[in-house]
Design a protein around this motif. Structure first.
Motif, mmCIF file in Angstrom:
data_model
loop_
_atom_site.group_PDB
_atom_site.id
_atom_site.type_symbol
_atom_site.label_atom_id
_atom_site.label_comp_id
_atom_site.label_asym_id
_atom_site.label_seq_id
_atom_site.Cartn_x
_atom_site.Cartn_y
_atom_site.Cartn_z
ATOM 1 N N ALA A 53 0.522 -1.353 0.151
ATOM 2 C CA ALA A 53 0.035 -0.015 -0.098
ATOM 3 C C ALA A 53 0.893 1.174 -0.070
ATOM 4 N N ASN A 54 1.995 1.378 -1.003
ATOM 5 C CA ASN A 54 2.568 2.376 -1.342
ATOM 6 C C ASN A 54 3.308 2.543 -2.631
ATOM 7 N N GLN A 55 3.521 3.618 -3.015
ATOM 8 C CA GLN A 55 4.422 3.664 -4.433
ATOM 9 C C GLN A 55 5.728 3.120 -3.761
ATOM 10 N N VAL A 56 6.315 2.230 -4.850
ATOM 11 C CA VAL A 56 7.541 1.594 -4.652
ATOM 12 C C VAL A 56 8.494 2.275 -5.584
ATOM 13 N N VAL A 57 9.399 2.970 -4.994
ATOM 14 C CA VAL A 57 10.470 3.754 -5.952
ATOM 15 C C VAL A 57 11.853 3.533 -5.819
ATOM 16 N N ASP A 58 12.404 2.769 -4.484
ATOM 17 C CA ASP A 58 13.562 2.579 -4.617
ATOM 18 C C ASP A 58 13.983 1.071 -5.255
ATOM 19 N N PRO A 59 15.217 1.515 -6.203
ATOM 20 C CA PRO A 59 15.549 0.403 -7.041
ATOM 21 C C PRO A 59 15.502 -1.056 -6.487
ATOM 22 N N ILE A 60 16.258 -1.109 -5.224
ATOM 23 C CA ILE A 60 16.598 -2.545 -5.091
ATOM 24 C C ILE A 60 14.920 -3.022 -4.585
ATOM 25 N N ALA A 61 14.194 -2.086 -3.879
ATOM 26 C CA ALA A 61 12.815 -2.972 -3.502
ATOM 27 C C ALA A 61 11.975 -3.182 -4.828
ATOM 28 N N LEU A 62 12.352 -2.409 -5.876
ATOM 29 C CA LEU A 62 11.456 -2.426 -7.212
ATOM 30 C C LEU A 62 12.114 -3.709 -7.673
ATOM 31 N N ASP A 63 13.406 -4.256 -7.702
ATOM 32 C CA ASP A 63 14.192 -5.357 -8.319
ATOM 33 C C ASP A 63 13.323 -6.646 -7.576
ATOM 34 N N TRP A 64 12.978 -6.429 -6.335
ATOM 35 C CA TRP A 64 12.583 -7.574 -5.542
ATOM 36 C C TRP A 64 11.161 -7.902 -6.107
ATOM 37 N N VAL A 65 10.531 -6.789 -6.436
ATOM 38 C CA VAL A 65 8.976 -6.885 -6.928
ATOM 39 C C VAL A 65 8.921 -7.614 -8.561
ATOM 40 N N VAL A 66 9.941 -7.404 -9.116
ATOM 41 C CA VAL A 66 10.155 -7.742 -10.365
ATOM 42 C C VAL A 66 10.385 -9.108 -10.379
ATOM 43 N N GLU A 67 11.313 -9.714 -9.383
ATOM 44 C CA GLU A 67 11.687 -10.953 -9.017
ATOM 45 C C GLU A 67 10.516 -11.786 -8.972
ATOM 46 N N GLN A 68 9.362 -11.352 -7.861
ATOM 47 C CA GLN A 68 8.422 -12.099 -7.666
ATOM 48 C C GLN A 68 7.228 -12.353 -8.961
ATOM 49 N N ALA A 69 7.438 -11.128 -9.732
ATOM 50 C CA ALA A 69 6.489 -11.212 -11.193
ATOM 51 C C ALA A 69 7.017 -12.259 -12.019
ATOM 52 N N ASP A 70 8.222 -12.298 -12.124
ATOM 53 C CA ASP A 70 9.131 -13.144 -12.898
ATOM 54 C C ASP A 70 9.203 -14.627 -12.462
ATOM 55 N N GLY A 71 9.105 -14.896 -11.208
ATOM 56 C CA GLY A 71 8.986 -16.271 -10.637
ATOM 57 C C GLY A 71 7.669 -16.597 -10.818
ATOM 58 N N GLY A 72 6.648 -16.029 -10.392
ATOM 59 C CA GLY A 72 5.175 -16.522 -10.552
ATOM 60 C C GLY A 72 4.493 -16.980 -9.212
ATOM 61 N N ALA A 73 5.228 -17.130 -8.506
ATOM 62 C CA ALA A 73 4.641 -17.850 -7.261
ATOM 63 C C ALA A 73 3.959 -17.072 -6.200
ATOM 64 N N CYS A 74 4.325 -15.534 -6.340
ATOM 65 C CA CYS A 74 3.510 -14.685 -5.600
ATOM 66 C C CYS A 74 3.069 -13.396 -6.498
ATOM 67 N N GLU A 75 1.719 -13.170 -6.220
ATOM 68 C CA GLU A 75 1.248 -12.048 -6.971
ATOM 69 C C GLU A 75 1.259 -10.854 -5.991
ATOM 70 N N VAL A 76 1.964 -9.637 -6.564
ATOM 71 C CA VAL A 76 2.124 -8.704 -5.840
ATOM 72 C C VAL A 76 1.809 -7.274 -6.693
ATOM 73 N N CYS A 77 0.940 -6.532 -6.099
ATOM 74 C CA CYS A 77 0.606 -5.102 -6.602
ATOM 75 C C CYS A 77 1.130 -4.086 -5.641
ATOM 76 N N PHE A 78 1.088 -2.873 -6.169
ATOM 77 C CA PHE A 78 1.533 -1.599 -5.276
ATOM 78 C C PHE A 78 1.057 -0.405 -6.099
ATOM 79 N N TRP A 79 1.065 0.872 -5.574
ATOM 80 C CA TRP A 79 0.450 2.065 -6.103
ATOM 81 C C TRP A 79 1.605 2.791 -6.861
ATOM 82 N N VAL A 80 0.942 3.634 -7.587
ATOM 83 C CA VAL A 80 1.492 4.587 -8.432
ATOM 84 C C VAL A 80 0.649 5.920 -8.220
#
Length: 357
Positions: A53-80
Motif C-alpha cells: 500500500a505504497n508507491q515503490v520507488v527504491d531500485p532494490i525494492a522494485l527489483d524484488w517486486v520484479v523477481e516476484q513477478a518473474d517467478g510467478g509464485a506470488c502476486e504482488v501489486c503496489f500503488w503509483v
C-alpha cells in the motif's frame, strides 16, 4: 462476506505469522503491507498475494517486486501516484529484461493527507500513463482515509471516497483485468468505505478493505471511532493488554507501574488501566486510576483512592495497537481466564528474512 467485500488485512499491525495464518484461514483475499521489507517477511510465511500500500520507488525494492513477478509464485501489486513512480517501475522492468508486467493501482489522496493523486485529472493521467507502458498493468484504484480526524470525517472522508469512485469509473475501461480492484479502508471508517463503494458491480469490481488494527482493536482511538460490525454481530472488542507490576507508591495518590515508552504506544493517548491482580484476586479497575505520564520504563499512575499497592499487577488497554505491538517480539495468547494457550511471534525486532538471528 455479508457486504460482498474482500479483506486484505494490513499485516504491519501485528507482523505475526500466526495471526496472519488465522486471517488467511478465515478467508482473507490478500495481505497488505507498507513496504517491501514487510513483503519479504510475508513471502517467508508462504503468502501468495501481497498488496504493498505504497508507491515503490527504491531500485532494490522494485527489483524484488520484479523477481516476484518473474517467478510467478506470488502476486504482488503496489500503488503509483506520479509519473516518477511509473518511470521508476519501468526502469526496474528494463533492468531485469522482458517479463510479466508489474501490477499497479492508481492511488487517490486528499489535500493535507498522505500520498495519492490530489485531483481527478491527475489520477486519470497517471492511469493513462500506466496503460501506455509495456512494463505496467493497471489493476485498480486505491485510497486511504484512515488518518482523517473524526471531526472532519463527514466532509473529508466522504469527498475522498467519492473522488476515488469517480476515478475508478473513468479508468476502469483502461484495465485489462476481469475484476477491477477498488480498495480503501483503515480501521476507523471502513463502514463509510463499504457504503461509498456499494454501487460497484461485484461482477466487474472487487471491493477490498485493508483494515489492520481490527484484529487487535483497542480501548482508545479506534474504540471511539470505529463502527460496530452490524449484521447482528457484536462490536469489536480489544484483545491487546500490556501488564506491569506496581513498583512503588512513593506518595499518596501516586503509583509507579513497570511499563513505559519502551513497552506501550502513546501516540494516540496513554494506556488505560483495566484490571488489577493481587495474589489470586483479579478484578476490574473501577475507581479513578489514570496514567498521567510515561518514562522509558515507568508509568506514572494517578490513584487518588489508593486502589493500588506495591506488588499488584495491573493490566492496561492501549490506544492504537500498531505502536504497541512493534515493541514486542513475542505475545502471550491467553483465554478469558488468562490461562496461557500459545505464544505468538512477531517480526518487528528480528533479522531480515534469510539472515541468521
Amino acid at each position: 462476506r455479508d457486504a460482498e467485500v474482500d479483506l486484505a488485512p494490513h499485516v504491519k499491525t501485528t507482523m505475526s505469522p500466526q495471526v496472519f495464518a488465522a486471517q488467511e484461514a478465515a478467508g482473507a483475499w490478500a495481505a497488505t503491507v507498507a513496504n517491501v521489507a514487510q513483503a519479504r517477511w510475508l513471502r517467508t510465511w508462504g503468502c501468495r498475494r501481497i498488496v504493498i500500500a505504497n508507491q515503490v520507488v527504491d531500485p532494490i525494492a522494485l527489483d524484488w517486486v520484479v523477481e516476484q513477478a518473474d517467478g510467478g509464485a506470488c502476486e504482488v501489486c503496489f500503488w503509483v501516484d506520479s509519473l516518477a513512480g511509473v518511470e521508476a517501475s519501468e526502469a526496474a522492468r528494463a533492468r531485469a529484461g522482458a517479463g510479466p508486467a508489474l501490477r499497479v493501482l492508481v492511488e487517490v489522496g486528499h489535500r493535507g493527507g498522505r500520498t495519492g493523486c490530489r485531483t481527478l485529472e491527475e489520477a486519470v493521467a497517471i492511469a493513462a500513463a500506466v496503460t501506455r507502458s509495456d512494463a505496467l498493468e493497471l489493476h485498480g484504484v486505491a485510497c486511504f482515509e484512515g488518518l482523517v480526524a473524526p471531526g472532519d470525517a463527514d466532509d473529508v472522508v466522504s469527498a475522498l471516497l467519492r473522488r476515488t469512485v469517480e476515478v475508478a469509473d473513468q479508468v476502469r475501461d483502461l484495465s485489462p483485468v476481469e475484476r477491477f480492484v477498488l480498495t480503501a479502508g483503515g480501521s476507523a471508517y471502513f463502514d463509510r468505505v463499504v457504503a461509498a463503494f456499494a454501487s460497484q458491480s461485484r461482477e466487474t469490481t472487487r471491493v477490498v478493505l485493508r483494515s489492520g488494527c481490527y484484529v487487535m482493536h483497542d480501548v482508545g482511538f479506534y474504540d471511539e471511532v470505529a463502527p460496530a460490525l452490524g449484521h447482528g454481530r457484536a462490536p469489536l472488542r480489544s484483545a491487546l493488554e500490556v501488564w506491569g507490576a506496581v513498583h512503588s507508591t512513593p506518595e499518596p495518590g501516586l503509583a509507579l507501574v513497570g511499563i513505559g515508552k519502551r513497552d506501550v504506544g502513546y501516540d494516540m493517548g496513554y494506556p488505560r488501566a483495566l484490571t488489577r491482580r493481587r495474589g489470586d484476586d483479579m478484578r476490574a479497575v473501577r475507581g479513578r486510576v489514570e496514567v498521567t505520564a510515561l518514562n522509558d520504563q515507568h508509568a506514572h499512575v494517578a490513584d487518588p483512592d489508593g486502589l493500588l499497592a506495591v506488588g499488584d499487577l495491573v493490566g492496561f488497554g492501549v490506544s492504537h495497537p500498531c505502536t504497541t505491538l512493534d515493541k514486542w517480539s513475542t505475545l502471550a495468547l491467553v483465554d478469558d481466564d488468562y490461562t496461557l494457550i500459545d505464544w505468538i511471534d512477531t517480526a518487528f525486532t528480528r533479522h531480515r528474512p534469510g539472515q541468521p538471528g
